[in-house]
Design a protein around this motif. Structure first.
Motif, PDB file in Angstrom:
ATOM      1  N   UNK A 253     -24.783 -13.388  14.461  1.00 49.06           N
ATOM      2  CA  UNK A 253     -25.384 -13.496  15.790  1.00 49.06           C
ATOM      3  C   UNK A 253     -24.680 -14.618  16.527  1.00 49.06           C
ATOM      4  N   UNK A 254     -24.783 -14.673  17.866  1.00 48.50           N
ATOM      5  CA  UNK A 254     -24.162 -15.782  18.589  1.00 48.50           C
ATOM      6  C   UNK A 254     -24.654 -17.149  18.116  1.00 48.50           C
ATOM      7  N   UNK A 255     -25.953 -17.283  17.873  1.00 52.71           N
ATOM      8  CA  UNK A 255     -26.481 -18.557  17.387  1.00 52.71           C
ATOM      9  C   UNK A 255     -25.927 -18.875  16.006  1.00 52.71           C
ATOM     10  N   UNK A 256     -25.861 -17.860  15.148  1.00 49.98           N
ATOM     11  CA  UNK A 256     -25.280 -18.038  13.815  1.00 49.98           C
ATOM     12  C   UNK A 256     -23.803 -18.409  13.933  1.00 49.98           C
ATOM     13  N   UNK A 257     -23.110 -17.853  14.915  1.00 50.11           N
ATOM     14  CA  UNK A 257     -21.702 -18.160  15.140  1.00 50.11           C
ATOM     15  C   UNK A 257     -21.517 -19.634  15.465  1.00 50.11           C
ATOM     16  N   UNK A 258     -22.393 -20.184  16.296  1.00 47.25           N
ATOM     17  CA  UNK A 258     -22.325 -21.611  16.641  1.00 47.25           C
ATOM     18  C   UNK A 258     -22.483 -22.457  15.383  1.00 47.25           C
ATOM     19  N   UNK A 259     -23.491 -22.117  14.569  1.00 47.32           N
ATOM     20  CA  UNK A 259     -23.711 -22.876  13.335  1.00 47.32           C
ATOM     21  C   UNK A 259     -22.525 -22.753  12.384  1.00 47.32           C
TER      22      UNK A 259
END
Length: 367
Positions: A253-259
């Motif tokens: 997910x985009x949020x997972x990508x940031x992490x």
């Protein structure tokens, strides 16, 4: 010694008869030998057990040796796994006992001979015209784009298509573990990493090549996949004038990508504080395009999110486009529609300054 991943001549790969039928089928994207009695294929996104069987493990080992011999690699107990590339560009990963408990294992990710176009994505139902038009605008105004997705979700295919929007008069340098990108532009420098040789020498990392890029006057840097400390070098390049860079990251997910990017930056060993990494990331990355392989085997862009900055120590995101699932039909096909969220990106003034005529209707949500 030839570099790992060098092309293997057809005469060096004899007795692949059991697998030839799958190599020649354009609808098959992956071939997986997991034991002498089990060979799977992925066809149109679905895994299927085939009737192919080997008589002995030694048959599979002989095939493995024929694959690795022409590229100066070895596969044995002291070096029990290896990556290689077939003449058509298909990637091969081999892992053998004692690491592979069921016997020698071969995984072939087939190289697509067809160069897909944006219109192909629309035809396959992987994206809609609005999404692709927006991505084209973003490439033209040199936005830094991360393509995020899981294994086999089509990240590299999408990276190829997004890269096709780069103007033909720009100098592009690509960095990959295994060369898969198929760019159309004439001024294209291709770099490929190299694993260590049989004496554990000569390794060249993606990170080394990203640093080389910065000394080669790139207009665009395209990294096939960030999976380690090179993520920090990529972010620093994006923050120091190398706008319009592209890469992929393995995340769901985009949020997972940031992490995930934060974690990869820590792997660079620079001992930077977490907040400094977050600030680098928020300042460097403009868009995260989330690609997914759905339950029916189809591959779709399920969201395009903009990184808008930071609130405290949290990197903020806003979805601009999403795929809204509405259910599954009687054939198991995932139903849904691509839609704008109604949010207008923060950089529309940059689009106008570039002379792009913005059709604001693409940002209007569909009800």
């Amino acid at each position: 010694m030839e570099k790992p991943g060098a092309d293997i001549h057809a005469e060096d790969i004899v007795d692949m008869a059991q697998l030839n039928v799958y190599l020649e089928d354009p609808d098959i994207t992956e071939i997986m030998v997991i034991s002498k009695d089990e060979t799977y294929i992925e066809k149109k996104g679905k895994l299927t057990l085939t009737d192919t069987k080997f008589q002995f493990d030694s048959e599979i080992m002989e095939l493995c040796q024929r694959i690795v011999k022409p590229i100066g690699r070895r596969i044995d107990e002291s070096s029990p796994y290896v990556d290689a590339r077939l003449p058509d560009g298909s990637r091969v990963h081999i892992i053998i006992p004692p690491l592979a408990l069921k016997g020698p294992t071969i995984t072939i990710r087939k190289f697509s001979k067809e160069k897909l176009t944006p219109q192909d994505l629309i035809k396959f139902g992987s994206a809609d015209q609005k999404m692709l038009l927006f991505l084209e605008w973003c490439v033209l105004v040199r936005k830094n784009i991360i393509i995020s997705g899981g294994t086999g979700s089509g990240k590299t295919t999408l990276l190829n298509i997004v890269s096709s929007y780069i103007p033909k008069d720009e100098r592009i340098i690509t960095v990959e573990d295994s060369a898969e990108l198929q760019l159309q532009q004439p001024h294209w420098v291709k770099l490929e990493s190299r694993p260590p040789d049989t004496e554990n020498k000569g390794e060249v990392l993606i990170r080394d090549l990203v640093k080389c890029c910065l000394r080669m006057r790139p207009d665009r840097i395209v990294v096939g996949e960030c999976r380690s400390g090179e993520a920090l070098d990529m972010l620093q390049a994006m923050n120091t004038g190398h706008d319009g860079s592209l890469t992929t990251v393995h995340s769901n997910s985009p949020r997972d990508c940031v992490r995930r990017l934060e974690t990869l930056c820590l792997m660079a060993g620079m001992d930077l504080p977490a907040k400094a990494i977050k600030e680098q990331l928020a300042g460097a990355v403009d868009l995260i395009v989330q690609q997914a392989r759905l339950s029916d085997g189809s591959r779709k862009i399920i969201s395009i999110a903009e990184i808008t900055g930071m609130e405290g120590e949290i990197i903020t995101l806003q979805d601009l486009f999403v795929f809204k699932r509405s259910g599954i039909d009687s054939d198991g096909k995932v139903m849904g529609t691509f839609s704008s969220t109604g949010i207008v990106p923060s950089f529309t003034d940059e689009l106008k300054a570039k002379g792009i005529k913005i059709d604001h209707s693409i940002f209007m949500p569909e009800y």
